[in-house]
Design a protein around this motif. Structure first.
Motif, PDB file in Angstrom:
ATOM      1  N   ARG A 104      21.750  36.692  84.802  1.00  0.00           N
ATOM      2  CA  ARG A 104      20.527  37.139  83.738  1.00  0.00           C
ATOM      3  C   ARG A 104      19.788  35.531  83.376  1.00  0.00           C
ATOM      4  O   ARG A 104      18.900  36.336  83.328  1.00  0.00           O
ATOM      5  CB  ARG A 104      20.698  37.842  82.596  1.00  0.00           C
ATOM      6  CG  ARG A 104      21.554  39.353  82.669  1.00  0.00           C
ATOM      7  CD  ARG A 104      22.665  40.031  81.438  1.00  0.00           C
ATOM      8  NE  ARG A 104      23.706  41.110  82.472  1.00  0.00           N
ATOM      9  CZ  ARG A 104      23.997  41.920  81.720  1.00  0.00           C
ATOM     10  NH1 ARG A 104      24.268  41.431  80.782  1.00  0.00           N
ATOM     11  NH2 ARG A 104      24.260  42.557  81.778  1.00  0.00           N
ATOM     12  N   ARG A 136      33.182  47.002  84.317  1.00  0.00           N
ATOM     13  CA  ARG A 136      33.549  47.642  82.881  1.00  0.00           C
ATOM     14  C   ARG A 136      34.672  49.068  82.741  1.00  0.00           C
ATOM     15  O   ARG A 136      35.465  49.279  82.270  1.00  0.00           O
ATOM     16  CB  ARG A 136      32.574  48.022  82.238  1.00  0.00           C
ATOM     17  CG  ARG A 136      31.898  46.972  81.427  1.00  0.00           C
ATOM     18  CD  ARG A 136      30.066  47.698  81.306  1.00  0.00           C
ATOM     19  NE  ARG A 136      29.864  48.083  80.151  1.00  0.00           N
ATOM     20  CZ  ARG A 136      29.297  48.471  79.404  1.00  0.00           C
ATOM     21  NH1 ARG A 136      28.157  48.579  80.027  1.00  0.00           N
ATOM     22  NH2 ARG A 136      29.205  49.559  78.309  1.00  0.00           N
TER      23      ARG A 136
ATOM     24  N   ASP B  23      24.783  31.666  77.826  1.00  0.00           N
ATOM     25  CA  ASP B  23      23.850  33.086  78.715  1.00  0.00           C
ATOM     26  C   ASP B  23      23.832  34.214  78.682  1.00  0.00           C
ATOM     27  O   ASP B  23      22.899  34.382  78.293  1.00  0.00           O
ATOM     28  CB  ASP B  23      24.339  32.381  80.204  1.00  0.00           C
ATOM     29  CG  ASP B  23      23.924  31.693  80.715  1.00  0.00           C
ATOM     30  OD1 ASP B  23      23.109  30.190  79.936  1.00  0.00           O
ATOM     31  OD2 ASP B  23      24.787  30.798  81.839  1.00  0.00           O
ATOM     32  N   LEU B  24      24.936  34.854  78.420  1.00  0.00           N
ATOM     33  CA  LEU B  24      24.821  36.512  78.011  1.00  0.00           C
ATOM     34  C   LEU B  24      24.280  36.729  76.592  1.00  0.00           C
ATOM     35  O   LEU B  24      23.429  37.744  76.466  1.00  0.00           O
ATOM     36  CB  LEU B  24      26.363  37.062  78.048  1.00  0.00           C
ATOM     37  CG  LEU B  24      26.576  38.192  78.547  1.00  0.00           C
ATOM     38  CD1 LEU B  24      26.500  38.802  79.736  1.00  0.00           C
ATOM     39  CD2 LEU B  24      28.134  38.958  78.265  1.00  0.00           C
ATOM     40  N   ARG B  26      22.302  35.508  75.107  1.00  0.00           N
ATOM     41  CA  ARG B  26      20.726  34.331  75.599  1.00  0.00           C
ATOM     42  C   ARG B  26      20.319  35.557  76.094  1.00  0.00           C
ATOM     43  O   ARG B  26      18.908  36.011  75.846  1.00  0.00           O
ATOM     44  CB  ARG B  26      20.422  32.980  76.285  1.00  0.00           C
ATOM     45  CG  ARG B  26      20.900  31.897  75.520  1.00  0.00           C
ATOM     46  CD  ARG B  26      19.789  30.564  75.733  1.00  0.00           C
ATOM     47  NE  ARG B  26      20.367  30.524  77.290  1.00  0.00           N
ATOM     48  CZ  ARG B  26      21.054  29.113  77.359  1.00  0.00           C
ATOM     49  NH1 ARG B  26      21.898  28.711  76.611  1.00  0.00           N
ATOM     50  NH2 ARG B  26      21.295  28.542  78.724  1.00  0.00           N
ATOM     51  N   SER B  27      20.651  35.997  76.648  1.00  0.00           N
ATOM     52  CA  SER B  27      19.622  37.481  77.774  1.00  0.00           C
ATOM     53  C   SER B  27      19.296  38.357  76.617  1.00  0.00           C
ATOM     54  O   SER B  27      18.319  39.289  76.816  1.00  0.00           O
ATOM     55  CB  SER B  27      20.469  37.596  78.754  1.00  0.00           C
ATOM     56  OG  SER B  27      21.697  38.494  78.167  1.00  0.00           O
ATOM     57  N   ARG B  30      16.717  37.349  74.199  1.00  0.00           N
ATOM     58  CA  ARG B  30      15.346  37.425  75.078  1.00  0.00           C
ATOM     59  C   ARG B  30      15.040  38.687  75.364  1.00  0.00           C
ATOM     60  O   ARG B  30      13.649  38.856  74.916  1.00  0.00           O
ATOM     61  CB  ARG B  30      15.856  36.700  76.278  1.00  0.00           C
ATOM     62  CG  ARG B  30      14.129  36.305  77.265  1.00  0.00           C
ATOM     63  CD  ARG B  30      13.991  35.925  78.176  1.00  0.00           C
ATOM     64  NE  ARG B  30      15.233  34.715  78.546  1.00  0.00           N
ATOM     65  CZ  ARG B  30      16.331  35.145  79.346  1.00  0.00           C
ATOM     66  NH1 ARG B  30      17.136  35.618  79.268  1.00  0.00           N
ATOM     67  NH2 ARG B  30      17.115  33.791  78.712  1.00  0.00           N
ATOM     68  N   ASP B 132      29.871  47.532  74.454  1.00  0.00           N
ATOM     69  CA  ASP B 132      30.672  46.414  75.507  1.00  0.00           C
ATOM     70  C   ASP B 132      29.978  45.170  75.284  1.00  0.00           C
ATOM     71  O   ASP B 132      28.553  45.621  75.740  1.00  0.00           O
ATOM     72  CB  ASP B 132      30.699  47.119  76.612  1.00  0.00           C
ATOM     73  CG  ASP B 132      31.560  46.322  77.842  1.00  0.00           C
ATOM     74  OD1 ASP B 132      31.599  45.635  77.248  1.00  0.00           O
ATOM     75  OD2 ASP B 132      32.730  47.205  78.364  1.00  0.00           O
ATOM     76  N   LEU B 134      29.876  43.723  78.021  1.00  0.00           N
ATOM     77  CA  LEU B 134      28.875  43.407  79.415  1.00  0.00           C
ATOM     78  C   LEU B 134      28.222  44.129  79.558  1.00  0.00           C
ATOM     79  O   LEU B 134      27.388  44.581  80.540  1.00  0.00           O
ATOM     80  CB  LEU B 134      30.826  44.221  80.793  1.00  0.00           C
ATOM     81  CG  LEU B 134      31.654  42.799  80.723  1.00  0.00           C
ATOM     82  CD1 LEU B 134      32.390  43.317  81.651  1.00  0.00           C
ATOM     83  CD2 LEU B 134      31.358  42.274  80.754  1.00  0.00           C
ATOM     84  N   ALA B 135      27.787  45.167  78.490  1.00  0.00           N
ATOM     85  CA  ALA B 135      27.044  45.932  78.758  1.00  0.00           C
ATOM     86  C   ALA B 135      25.363  44.949  78.743  1.00  0.00           C
ATOM     87  O   ALA B 135      25.429  44.405  77.942  1.00  0.00           O
ATOM     88  CB  ALA B 135      26.276  46.127  77.504  1.00  0.00           C
ATOM     89  N   SER B 136      24.585  45.196  79.231  1.00  0.00           N
ATOM     90  CA  SER B 136      22.880  45.243  79.301  1.00  0.00           C
ATOM     91  C   SER B 136      22.275  45.049  78.799  1.00  0.00           C
ATOM     92  O   SER B 136      22.236  45.838  77.555  1.00  0.00           O
ATOM     93  CB  SER B 136      22.212  46.257  80.795  1.00  0.00           C
ATOM     94  OG  SER B 136      22.051  46.979  80.364  1.00  0.00           O
ATOM     95  N   PRO B 137      21.630  44.012  78.349  1.00  0.00           N
ATOM     96  CA  PRO B 137      20.880  43.209  77.001  1.00  0.00           C
ATOM     97  C   PRO B 137      19.770  44.950  76.864  1.00  0.00           C
ATOM     98  O   PRO B 137      19.642  45.222  75.521  1.00  0.00           O
ATOM     99  CB  PRO B 137      19.802  42.324  77.754  1.00  0.00           C
ATOM    100  CG  PRO B 137      20.379  41.435  78.446  1.00  0.00           C
ATOM    101  CD  PRO B 137      21.664  42.711  79.175  1.00  0.00           C
ATOM    102  N   GLU B 139      20.587  47.988  77.378  1.00  0.00           N
ATOM    103  CA  GLU B 139      20.933  48.988  76.696  1.00  0.00           C
ATOM    104  C   GLU B 139      21.532  49.271  75.247  1.00  0.00           C
ATOM    105  O   GLU B 139      21.913  49.363  74.450  1.00  0.00           O
ATOM    106  CB  GLU B 139      22.254  49.314  77.579  1.00  0.00           C
ATOM    107  CG  GLU B 139      23.576  50.076  77.340  1.00  0.00           C
ATOM    108  CD  GLU B 139      25.139  50.375  77.414  1.00  0.00           C
ATOM    109  OE1 GLU B 139      25.087  49.361  78.501  1.00  0.00           O
ATOM    110  OE2 GLU B 139      25.800  50.974  77.339  1.00  0.00           O
ATOM    111  N   LEU B 142      18.528  49.192  73.191  1.00  0.00           N
ATOM    112  CA  LEU B 142      18.513  50.877  72.970  1.00  0.00           C
ATOM    113  C   LEU B 142      19.442  51.098  71.521  1.00  0.00           C
ATOM    114  O   LEU B 142      18.269  51.993  71.296  1.00  0.00           O
ATOM    115  CB  LEU B 142      18.789  51.272  74.713  1.00  0.00           C
ATOM    116  CG  LEU B 142      18.719  52.804  74.174  1.00  0.00           C
ATOM    117  CD1 LEU B 142      16.312  52.990  74.030  1.00  0.00           C
ATOM    118  CD2 LEU B 142      18.892  53.269  76.009  1.00  0.00           C
ATOM    119  N   ARG B 143      20.775  50.711  71.991  1.00  0.00           N
ATOM    120  CA  ARG B 143      21.662  51.351  71.216  1.00  0.00           C
ATOM    121  C   ARG B 143      21.199  50.670  69.430  1.00  0.00           C
ATOM    122  O   ARG B 143      21.692  51.606  68.621  1.00  0.00           O
ATOM    123  CB  ARG B 143      22.997  50.490  71.636  1.00  0.00           C
ATOM    124  CG  ARG B 143      23.061  51.336  72.437  1.00  0.00           C
ATOM    125  CD  ARG B 143      23.922  52.667  72.048  1.00  0.00           C
ATOM    126  NE  ARG B 143      25.446  52.554  72.071  1.00  0.00           N
ATOM    127  CZ  ARG B 143      26.301  52.545  72.368  1.00  0.00           C
ATOM    128  NH1 ARG B 143      26.656  52.325  73.830  1.00  0.00           N
ATOM    129  NH2 ARG B 143      28.225  52.437  71.997  1.00  0.00           N
TER     130      ARG B 143
END
Lengths: 323, 265
Positions: A104, A136, B23-24, B26-27, B30, B132, B134-137, B139, B142-143
């Protein structure tokens, strides 16, 4: 229960010893001049004592072994395995989080600088992102499989916002669907669906597996619909994929079955997702059914699709407490 | 465009995670900034930082920063004693402000530990959700947005249109300037608000006919609705000098209902 077994083993050994000691008083010789001259009760007592002693020794040895491993007596095999698995899940998640983080960062840098990257690099970054939900789901599937082995486990009873679960799963899979050129829609009727009593974690997992399956086989569209009757709520996952042949339908929920299995082709998945979804649905007092159509109808309209219908009680409190 | 004009509207989000430098994370930070939120990271200083230090600093930040929501990790550090420290911090947050929305950032979104987390949160009335790690930034944000729950004053429809709920008006965005689309009023505007609100909640959410029927007239309600939708698309298209096709902007999904999608620039 364990305490009763422990006392019983000691009790049996004690009874055997008592019979040996009392045999000269309470017993009578059967055959004088033979070995049976000695009281038969002493023989019986000896047998009971040996049985009780072996039982008690085995029992205490088992406890000692468990103590050495740090395993408590009042926890089931499944709980112990879950503990190990959670440590494992955290450890396997760590490298994955690092990879995703780096990916990312790299993608953001490329976006910010506007540097032209080679097509392969962009594809690699996309691929890593797109595989994350698979990881996941894989981790969660193993966790649920372990949980399903515990026959004594009962579903959770909690107030659940089902529409929120459907919405979350839809949001999670939209980027994957988009990447595969699929359109994913969802809706619920009534729009203000309200709360139901069920196992929210299990429901999330069943729907996730159904939607994940649909993204693999859909042609262009996937729909998730949430509706209700007087006593149940229904989650329908529909896709316009080429469908499942009639002869394969009975095997769809078998553990390890995949369409490639029948075609003797290389497996694209482990074939446990639908097995887990079906087993988990039944454990929650519900039913998961599949309906599929492969061919065009008599008017020539092409309508191949597959629909998974999950029905669960609106309120599982009485079912769970009745177990 | 200032953060006030973006979805987040400059709302402060308190981020409590010992891995906030990863990094995770930080995303995620961002993405929060890109959507107009202001992330406030809780980062205790000094050596041998423990979960307790995060708890103290979180309460201090709640008092001083007054955030709109908290993004909180469950696990702090590598020691068993801090395994569920996030739940203890959650309890403190709720004791401080029972209405504070909290999104818990954890691997335990399912299984027995999620239940542990849920039972800890259900004993209180706060708005708590789990996601989770590992969810995308996208997601995560949005949540978080849904958890905060407040309906936005304006909803952006791609980069072309803006729906102003408060003033009941639709604008076309031209070189950063807003111009009112006068043609869209009354029922057409109400249909657009219904569709845009669904899209704001979740991009894939379809509005079924049952919810749109009140905007139709005559015996054939679907035909009447179809006409209004077509008029709406024509009005929006005219404002940007283009014609939206059948599968663009607003489309019928297999005769179930309609969905609004962000138009391409």
């Amino acid at each position: 229960m364990l305490r009763i077994f422990r006392r019983a083993s000691v009790g049996v050994a004690g009874l055997g010893l008592l019979l040996i000691l009392l045999s000269p008083i309470i017993g009578e010789p059967l055959f004088e001049g033979t070995l049976w001259y000695i009281e038969p009760i002493a023989y019986i007592g000896g047998g009971v004592f040996i049985f009780g002693a072996i039982w008690a020794i085995a029992f205490y040895q088992n406890i000692a072994r468990k103590n050495q491993l740090g395993v408590s007596d009042d926890r089931t095999w499944s709980q112990v395995t879950q503990d190990y698995f959670d440590t494992f899940a955290h450890d396997i998640g760590r490298p994955l989080r690092r990879i995703l983080g780096k990916q990312r960062e790299a993608r953001a840098l490329l976006n910010e600088t506007g540097e032209l990257s080679s097509k392969m690099i962009s594809e690699l970054l996309e691929e890593i992102e797109n595989q994350a939900p698979n990881f996941r789901l894989m981790i969660e599937n193993v966790r649920v499989l372990v949980d399903l082995e515990d026959r004594t486990a009962v579903p959770a009873v909690e107030p659940v916002d089902v529409a929120a679960i459907v919405r979350n799963v839809s949001d999670r899979y939209r980027p994957i669907a988009r990447e595969r050129g699929l359109d994913l829609s969802w809706w619920c009727e009534p729009s203000d669906f309200g709360l139901v009593y069920c196992d929210g974690s299990a429901l999330d997992h069943v729907i996730t597996n159904l939607v994940d399956n649909a993204t693999k086989f859909a042609d262009k569209h996937i729909e998730i619909r949430l509706t209700r009757t007087e006593s149940t709520f229904l989650v329908t996952v529909w896709d316009d994929g080429k469908g499942i042949s009639e002869s394969h339908i009975p095997h769809v929920f078998d553990r390890g079955w995949t369409p490639e299995f029948s075609a003797r082709a290389e497996k694209q998945s482990s074939g446990i997702g639908l097995f887990i979804a079906s087993t988990l649905s039944e454990r929650c007092g519900g039913k998961l059914l599949v309906e599929s159509k492969q061919a065009s109808d008599s008017t020539g309209v092409i309508d191949h699709h597959t629909t998974f219908n999950l029905s669960l009680p609106l309120d599982n409190r009485s079912k769970v407490s009745g177990r | 465009m200032t953060s006030k004009n973006k979805i987040g509207g400059g709302q402060k989000i308190l981020v409590v995670d010992d891995e906030h430098m990863s990094d995770l994370m930080r995303s995620v930070l961002r993405k929060l900034e890109a959507d107009g939120f202001t992330p406030i990271v809780v980062a205790p200083e000094g050596e041998n930082i423990t979960g307790d230090d995060y708890e103290v600093q979180t309460l201090f930040a709640l008092e001083t920063e007054r955030p709109s929501a908290v993004l909180l990790d469950v696990r702090f550090g590598e020691y068993d004693s801090d395994r569920f420290k996030g739940l203890s911090i959650l309890k403190s947050i709720v004791d401080f402000d029972g209405s504070m929305p909290v999104l818990m950032f954890t691997q335990y979104t399912q299984g027995p530990y999620r239940d542990t987390a849920v039972s800890a949160s259900l004993s209180v009335s706060s708005s708590v959700d789990f996601i989770d790690k590992l969810a995308s930034p996208e997601e995560v944000v949005l949540r978080l947005r849904r958890l905060i729950g407040s309906a936005p004053e304006t909803i952006k429809i791609g980069s072309l249109f803006e729906l102003d709920n408060e003033n009941a008006a639709v604008y076309v965005i031209n070189d950063g300037r807003r111009e009112l689309i006068k043609e869209i009023q009354g029922m057409k505007l109400e249909i657009l608000i219904e569709l845009a609100s669904a899209m704001y909640r979740s991009e894939g959410e379809l509005v079924p006919f049952s919810r749109l029927e009140r905007f139709s007239e005559g015996e054939d309600s679907r035909a009447s609705l179809r006409v209004r939708i077509r008029e709406l698309k024509v009005s929006l298209g005219k404002a940007v000098g283009r014609e939206f096709g059948a599968n663009e902007l607003i489309f019928n999904v297999r005769n179930r209902g309609y969905r609004l999608v962000n138009p391409e620039d």
